[in-house]
Design an enzyme around this catalytic site. Structure first.
Site, PDB file in Angstrom:
ATOM      1  N   GLY A  19       0.853  -0.958   0.024  1.00  0.00           N
ATOM      2  CA  GLY A  19      -0.226   0.099  -0.271  1.00  0.00           C
ATOM      3  C   GLY A  19       1.019   1.091   0.108  1.00  0.00           C
ATOM      4  O   GLY A  19       1.741   1.258  -1.140  1.00  0.00           O
ATOM      5  N   ARG A  35       6.239  -6.345   8.910  1.00  0.00           N
ATOM      6  CA  ARG A  35       5.949  -7.514   9.874  1.00  0.00           C
ATOM      7  C   ARG A  35       5.932  -8.517   8.716  1.00  0.00           C
ATOM      8  O   ARG A  35       6.887  -9.878   8.654  1.00  0.00           O
ATOM      9  CB  ARG A  35       4.572  -7.883  10.695  1.00  0.00           C
ATOM     10  CG  ARG A  35       4.388  -7.097  11.563  1.00  0.00           C
ATOM     11  CD  ARG A  35       3.206  -7.283  12.328  1.00  0.00           C
ATOM     12  NE  ARG A  35       2.219  -6.733  11.177  1.00  0.00           N
ATOM     13  CZ  ARG A  35       0.551  -6.894  11.234  1.00  0.00           C
ATOM     14  NH1 ARG A  35       0.956  -8.108  11.691  1.00  0.00           N
ATOM     15  NH2 ARG A  35      -0.103  -7.056  10.643  1.00  0.00           N
ATOM     16  N   ARG A  36       5.893  -8.336   8.003  1.00  0.00           N
ATOM     17  CA  ARG A  36       5.467  -9.920   7.018  1.00  0.00           C
ATOM     18  C   ARG A  36       7.194  -9.782   5.673  1.00  0.00           C
ATOM     19  O   ARG A  36       7.248  -9.406   5.063  1.00  0.00           O
ATOM     20  CB  ARG A  36       4.671  -9.094   5.101  1.00  0.00           C
ATOM     21  CG  ARG A  36       3.228  -9.648   6.308  1.00  0.00           C
ATOM     22  CD  ARG A  36       2.176  -9.610   4.725  1.00  0.00           C
ATOM     23  NE  ARG A  36       2.336  -7.805   4.786  1.00  0.00           N
ATOM     24  CZ  ARG A  36       0.719  -7.705   3.505  1.00  0.00           C
ATOM     25  NH1 ARG A  36      -0.323  -8.343   3.550  1.00  0.00           N
ATOM     26  NH2 ARG A  36       0.838  -6.344   4.414  1.00  0.00           N
ATOM     27  N   ASP A  59       7.740  -5.956  14.354  1.00  0.00           N
ATOM     28  CA  ASP A  59       5.797  -5.604  14.697  1.00  0.00           C
ATOM     29  C   ASP A  59       6.005  -4.210  15.535  1.00  0.00           C
ATOM     30  O   ASP A  59       6.535  -3.884  16.321  1.00  0.00           O
ATOM     31  CB  ASP A  59       5.334  -6.479  15.761  1.00  0.00           C
ATOM     32  CG  ASP A  59       3.827  -6.541  15.563  1.00  0.00           C
ATOM     33  OD1 ASP A  59       3.971  -5.403  15.261  1.00  0.00           O
ATOM     34  OD2 ASP A  59       3.602  -7.100  16.241  1.00  0.00           O
ATOM     35  N   ASN A 112       4.167   5.350   8.640  1.00  0.00           N
ATOM     36  CA  ASN A 112       3.010   4.677   7.646  1.00  0.00           C
ATOM     37  C   ASN A 112       2.269   3.818   8.437  1.00  0.00           C
ATOM     38  O   ASN A 112       1.068   3.654   7.342  1.00  0.00           O
ATOM     39  CB  ASN A 112       3.231   4.505   6.653  1.00  0.00           C
ATOM     40  CG  ASN A 112       2.487   3.861   5.996  1.00  0.00           C
ATOM     41  OD1 ASN A 112       1.190   4.564   4.949  1.00  0.00           O
ATOM     42  ND2 ASN A 112       2.252   2.252   5.685  1.00  0.00           N
ATOM     43  N   TYR A 163     -11.870   3.915  15.127  1.00  0.00           N
ATOM     44  CA  TYR A 163     -10.890   3.834  14.202  1.00  0.00           C
ATOM     45  C   TYR A 163     -10.725   5.421  14.040  1.00  0.00           C
ATOM     46  O   TYR A 163      -8.919   5.675  13.997  1.00  0.00           O
ATOM     47  CB  TYR A 163     -10.969   3.476  12.711  1.00  0.00           C
ATOM     48  CG  TYR A 163     -10.419   3.479  11.624  1.00  0.00           C
ATOM     49  CD1 TYR A 163      -8.427   3.625  11.604  1.00  0.00           C
ATOM     50  CD2 TYR A 163     -10.842   4.547  10.495  1.00  0.00           C
ATOM     51  CE1 TYR A 163      -7.556   3.585   9.764  1.00  0.00           C
ATOM     52  CE2 TYR A 163      -9.547   4.946   9.384  1.00  0.00           C
ATOM     53  CZ  TYR A 163      -7.952   4.148   9.613  1.00  0.00           C
ATOM     54  OH  TYR A 163      -7.625   4.896   8.618  1.00  0.00           O
ATOM     55  N   VAL A 190      -8.340   6.122  -0.561  1.00  0.00           N
ATOM     56  CA  VAL A 190      -7.409   5.154  -1.077  1.00  0.00           C
ATOM     57  C   VAL A 190      -7.416   3.627  -1.240  1.00  0.00           C
ATOM     58  O   VAL A 190      -7.800   2.722  -0.124  1.00  0.00           O
ATOM     59  CB  VAL A 190      -5.509   4.772  -0.445  1.00  0.00           C
ATOM     60  CG1 VAL A 190      -4.762   5.095  -1.073  1.00  0.00           C
ATOM     61  CG2 VAL A 190      -5.564   6.476  -0.458  1.00  0.00           C
TER      62      VAL A 190
END
Length: 252
Positions: free
Chosen positions: A15, A36-37, A58, A85, A151, A184
């Site tokens: 993203g 994290r990935r 993380d 971000n 949120y 977005v």
């Protein structure tokens, strides 16, 4: 030793974070890509080589963040620009029926994560008298919509933290900015709908949303202003949006 700017981007694996990583790289910066990935970070490194330093971390884990940023190779410090971000939206129901686990995920990532990373990077910037922090907020931090109370609250917290951070570093030469995108099209909705593609795609049907690259273009512009200029905050909408829930959809 390279004289290129060093940029740290959190949530860099997809993203807006990935788009920011690629935009800064295109300008000649070196990017610490934190996420994290691990496999996605490895893909970024494979594409861009030694201009990218993958950092599996993380942001919710303060000790992990401190250890990771405290052990950066010498040639990857100091950090010139931090792009906070990493963030997500989870759950869509009203507070009285929503899963509290969703609240924890958003608070831990969107608020505590930003604080954890900033606390490791800002002291060095203040000591050197230079640096730039760009926090990625949301138009949701400026208004509330049904099913988005928590949120929206986390993104409102980002706005308050950003303002306070700017005051706290006043006189140090460090710049603090915020970029607030509207709609977005990224994995954002897919995450919010727990991987269900149909409703995630329906969010953007009949309109042209912003792309991650659109947001990254603004972030790199903000970070490229002369040292005496601070772009304090930017609200960024697609032309088909005028607020949360205020969109123009074209019939097919």
């Amino acid at each position: 030793m390279s004289t290129a700017r060093v940029v740290l981007v959190t949530g860099a694996s997809s993203g807006i974070g990935r788009a920011c990583t690629e935009a800064f790289l295109a300008e000649g910066a070196r990017v610490i890509a934190a996420a994290r990935r691990t496999e996605r970070l490895a893909d970024l490194h494979a594409q861009h080589g030694d201009a990218v330093l993958p950092l599996t971390v993380d942001v919710r884990d303060r000790a992990q963040v401190s250890a990771a940023l405290g052990s950066l190779p010498a040639d990857w410090t100091p950090i010139d620009v931090l792009v906070n971000n990493a963030g997500l939206a989870a759950g869509r129901g009203p507070i009285h029926t929503d899963d509290p686990e969703n609240w924890d995920r958003m608070l831990d990532t969107n608020v505590r994560g930003l604080l954890n990373v900033s606390a490791c990077v800002l002291p060095g910037m203040v000591e050197r008298g230079s640096g730039h922090v760009v926090n990625i907020g949301s138009n949701a931090g400026r208004e509330v919509y049904p099913g988005g109370a928590v949120y929206c609250a986390t993104k409102a917290a980002v706005e308050r933290i950003t303002r306070g951070m700017r005051m706290d570093v006043l006189g140090s030469g460090v710049r603090i900015s915020q970029v607030d995108p509207g709609m977005v099209e990224t994995e954002f909705s897919l995450v919010r709908f727990d991987g269900d593609e149909a409703p995630a795609k329906a969010v953007y049907e009949g309109l042209t949303p912003l792309s991650a690259a659109d947001v990254a273009d603004v972030v790199t512009w903000v970070a490229s202003r002369p040292p005496h200029v601070v772009v304090a905050d930017v609200l960024l909408y697609p032309v088909d949006q005028a607020g949360s829930g205020r969109v123009a959809r074209r019939s097919s």
